[in-house]
Scaffold this active site. Structure first.
Site, PDB file in Angstrom:
ATOM      1  N   THR A  19       0.815  -1.214   0.000  1.00 37.68           N
ATOM      2  CA  THR A  19       0.000   0.000   0.000  1.00 37.68           C
ATOM      3  C   THR A  19       0.851   1.267   0.000  1.00 37.68           C
ATOM      4  OG1 THR A  19      -0.164   0.055   2.417  1.00 37.68           O
ATOM      5  CG2 THR A  19      -1.871  -1.170   1.236  1.00 37.68           C
ATOM      6  N   ASP A  20       0.197   2.370  -0.397  1.00 44.82           N
ATOM      7  CA  ASP A  20       0.862   3.676  -0.368  1.00 44.82           C
ATOM      8  C   ASP A  20       0.517   4.374   0.949  1.00 44.82           C
ATOM      9  OD1 ASP A  20      -1.755   4.666  -0.650  1.00 44.82           O
ATOM     10  OD2 ASP A  20      -1.485   5.198  -2.757  1.00 44.82           O
ATOM     11  N   ALA A  21       0.891   5.630   1.064  1.00 47.98           N
ATOM     12  CA  ALA A  21       0.665   6.387   2.301  1.00 47.98           C
ATOM     13  C   ALA A  21      -0.812   6.517   2.646  1.00 47.98           C
ATOM     14  CB  ALA A  21       1.304   7.771   2.193  1.00 47.98           C
TER      15      ALA A  21
END
Length: 146
Positions: A19-21
């Site tokens: 996942t990203d931020a």
């Protein structure tokens, strides 16, 4: 005509590293999920990529296209499908979809063309007969794809 096999399905879970931020699966990771599904598809047919490499055969991605429709998030369980839609002497094209298991929502879909090459020179190599036959039995393959 051989009996058609069901579309191959590989399940995987979204980890934090995917996942990203914002907690959403980073777009390129869908291609990783698809790659893993193709590897497991070959394994289900009795072919292990490390063994094929020892027999001077590699499958390399020639081209990939993907369409992103909805986000996957941390801890989602995904189902990644694999269908062979075109099979040639030294290449094949897959259609793949990634769905969230919980609700069946289509998250990503795409097509990947894979070339068969010699491990030592990376020059095209015919797909071995038995493997070609196993791939030819796939349900998504049209007679024109041969």
């Amino acid at each position: 005509m051989p009996a058609q096999l069901p579309t191959f399905v590989h399940r995987c879970c979204v980890y934090y590293e995917d996942t990203d931020a914002g907690g959403i699966v980073y777009y390129v990771n869908y291609l990783k999920f698809m790659e893993r599904a193709r590897t497991e598809h070959l394994r289900s047919l009795g072919y292990v990529q490390s063994t094929l490499a020892g027999e001077d055969l590699l499958f390399v991605v020639h081209s990939a296209q993907a369409r992103y429709l909805a986000p996957a998030r941390l801890d989602d369980v995904l189902e990644v499908t694999v269908e062979v839609v075109e099979l040639k002497r030294a290449s094949l094209r897959y259609r793949q979809q990634v769905r969230r298991l919980a609700d069946g929502v289509l998250l990503c879909e795409g097509q990947v063309t894979v070339a068969s090459v010699r491990a030592d020179s990376l020059k095209p190599r015919a797909i071995p007969g038995a493997l070609h036959s196993a791939l030819a039995a796939e349900p998504g393959l049209s007679p024109a794809g041969e």
